[in-house]
Design an enzyme around this catalytic site. Sequence first.
Site, PDB file in Angstrom:
ATOM      1  N   THR A 124      44.411  66.615   4.522  1.00 34.74           N
ATOM      2  CA  THR A 124      44.435  68.068   4.462  1.00 34.74           C
ATOM      3  C   THR A 124      44.696  68.678   5.841  1.00 34.74           C
ATOM      4  O   THR A 124      44.330  68.069   6.865  1.00 34.74           O
ATOM      5  CB  THR A 124      43.084  68.584   3.913  1.00 34.74           C
ATOM      6  OG1 THR A 124      42.946  69.976   4.213  1.00 34.74           O
ATOM      7  CG2 THR A 124      41.899  67.870   4.550  1.00 34.74           C
ATOM      8  N   ASP A 125      45.252  69.877   5.856  1.00 27.59           N
ATOM      9  CA  ASP A 125      45.453  70.571   7.137  1.00 27.59           C
ATOM     10  C   ASP A 125      44.115  70.950   7.781  1.00 27.59           C
ATOM     11  O   ASP A 125      44.060  71.279   8.969  1.00 27.59           O
ATOM     12  CB  ASP A 125      46.339  71.818   6.959  1.00 27.59           C
ATOM     13  CG  ASP A 125      45.756  72.872   6.013  1.00 27.59           C
ATOM     14  OD1 ASP A 125      44.705  72.612   5.393  1.00 27.59           O
ATOM     15  OD2 ASP A 125      46.362  73.960   5.896  1.00 27.59           O
ATOM     16  N   GLU A 126      43.018  70.898   6.986  1.00 27.21           N
ATOM     17  CA  GLU A 126      41.720  71.324   7.526  1.00 27.21           C
ATOM     18  C   GLU A 126      41.221  70.411   8.639  1.00 27.21           C
ATOM     19  O   GLU A 126      40.353  70.790   9.415  1.00 27.21           O
ATOM     20  CB  GLU A 126      40.689  71.433   6.400  1.00 27.21           C
ATOM     21  CG  GLU A 126      41.150  72.421   5.343  1.00 27.21           C
ATOM     22  CD  GLU A 126      40.086  72.839   4.347  1.00 27.21           C
ATOM     23  OE1 GLU A 126      38.900  72.818   4.691  1.00 27.21           O
ATOM     24  OE2 GLU A 126      40.473  73.183   3.214  1.00 27.21           O
ATOM     25  N   TYR A 149      33.167  68.702   5.229  1.00 23.98           N
ATOM     26  CA  TYR A 149      34.307  68.235   4.426  1.00 23.98           C
ATOM     27  C   TYR A 149      35.469  67.819   5.323  1.00 23.98           C
ATOM     28  O   TYR A 149      35.967  66.676   5.248  1.00 23.98           O
ATOM     29  CB  TYR A 149      34.765  69.330   3.448  1.00 23.98           C
ATOM     30  CG  TYR A 149      36.165  69.104   2.904  1.00 23.98           C
ATOM     31  CD1 TYR A 149      36.468  67.987   2.121  1.00 23.98           C
ATOM     32  CD2 TYR A 149      37.210  69.999   3.195  1.00 23.98           C
ATOM     33  CE1 TYR A 149      37.753  67.768   1.642  1.00 23.98           C
ATOM     34  CE2 TYR A 149      38.498  69.784   2.723  1.00 23.98           C
ATOM     35  CZ  TYR A 149      38.766  68.675   1.944  1.00 23.98           C
ATOM     36  OH  TYR A 149      40.038  68.448   1.480  1.00 23.98           O
ATOM     37  N   LYS A 153      37.247  64.104   6.109  1.00 24.99           N
ATOM     38  CA  LYS A 153      38.672  63.807   5.915  1.00 24.99           C
ATOM     39  C   LYS A 153      39.306  63.324   7.224  1.00 24.99           C
ATOM     40  O   LYS A 153      40.141  62.415   7.222  1.00 24.99           O
ATOM     41  CB  LYS A 153      39.419  65.046   5.401  1.00 24.99           C
ATOM     42  CG  LYS A 153      39.051  65.492   3.995  1.00 24.99           C
ATOM     43  CD  LYS A 153      39.391  64.488   2.909  1.00 24.99           C
ATOM     44  CE  LYS A 153      40.870  64.342   2.650  1.00 24.99           C
ATOM     45  NZ  LYS A 153      41.155  63.432   1.507  1.00 24.99           N
TER      46      LYS A 153
END
Length: 333
Positions: A124-126, A149, A153
């Site tokens: 994810t870009d997060e 979260y 990741k």
Amino acid sequence: MVKILVTGGAGFIGSNFVRYMLDKYPDYEFINLDLLTYCGNLENLSGIEDNPNYTFIKGDICHKSLVHEIMAEMDYVINFAAETHVDRSIEDPEIFIKSNILGTQVLLDAARELGVEKFLQISTDEVYGSLGESGYFREDTPLAANSPYSASKAGADLMVRAYHKTFDLPINITRCSNNYGPYQFPEKLIPLMISNALADEALPVYGDGLNVRDWLHVHDHCRAIDQVLHDGKNGEVYNIGGNNEKKNIDIVKLILKNLGKDESLIKYVKDRPGHDRRYAIDSTKIQTELGWKPKYTFETGIAETIEWYLDNRDWMDKVKSGEYQEYYERMYR
Ligand code: NAD
Ligand code: TYD
């Protein structure tokens, strides 16, 4: 025959991906390993259960012997399986570490020992953290995760990278922006707001509602994953984004307008702790190297998505019962 292990294929993106791939590659065989947590739902895969090229196995990616047994036959592994909701990771980070980091490591070990042709990690870009008013996440932007979260990741991404560097495992990592589309669990912004608006319930907007996300239709994400799986250069990371930045409040207002509901349903609530302000993806690399670009405009995609939720109210009612009810009560009481 190409054999692909998809993990987390009963969730939002995984189920859209399995549908897309079965349709596009009638000669490929797919195994879907999914634990069916609160958001894993076999109804997301209704209609394909009897496809002879598709097998579902209920199980945990942390379960070593099961993973080894299943992966023995596989050419490719695509890891979607994860705990995915930021708010839940703030409530209880532990399961995020287990499923997202340990689970990935169990898969990586098996992939390495069994010699799979490619391990594709869906990230994810997060993992890049938060942007100010300008700038974009590039593949070489340092990882600076801010929530349990996104930290889990990022941890998984680094393990995938390490297995490539240390053990020569063939890998790719994709980092995508926020997805929307059919079968998304209604704890995430878009389906939650549609669901609440339809029920004439308050639409909880965090903080000032001015946080920005870059929205991509899930079908465009599936096409990108397919392209990276087949053409991605070994060891590379690919950012995937819609070039479609929107403020949360604008999305909420658009949904209300589309459904003919009044903006008085909007309720500003306490902000999420550590709330990332802005995500924006530079997807030049996948566009220039692999020739991918999004097909959906946001206007078409969101209209189609709202239509899908209107047509599939049974699906929504079912996923909103049980455990989700208790969670929602705790969150927004
Ligand atoms: P989701 O929460 O809808 O689905 C996750 C699936 O993983 C569920 O079916 C769940 O049952 C399964 N799962 C969870 N833990 C498991 C375990 N230990 N073993 C086996 N299965 C397990 O998530 P999603 O939105 O479809 O996201 C899929 C992947 O894409 C995730 O890795 C997520 O980080 C990534 N991603 C999501 C978005 C987004 O906007 N939704 C954007 C970028 C990347
Ligand atoms: P979300 O769908 O949880 O995705 P992520 O946090 O992974 O980007 O949230 C998208 C944005 O919407 C985020 O800025 C938080 C905000 N949000 C709300 O304002 N209200 C809500 O009820 C939810 C779930 C999210």
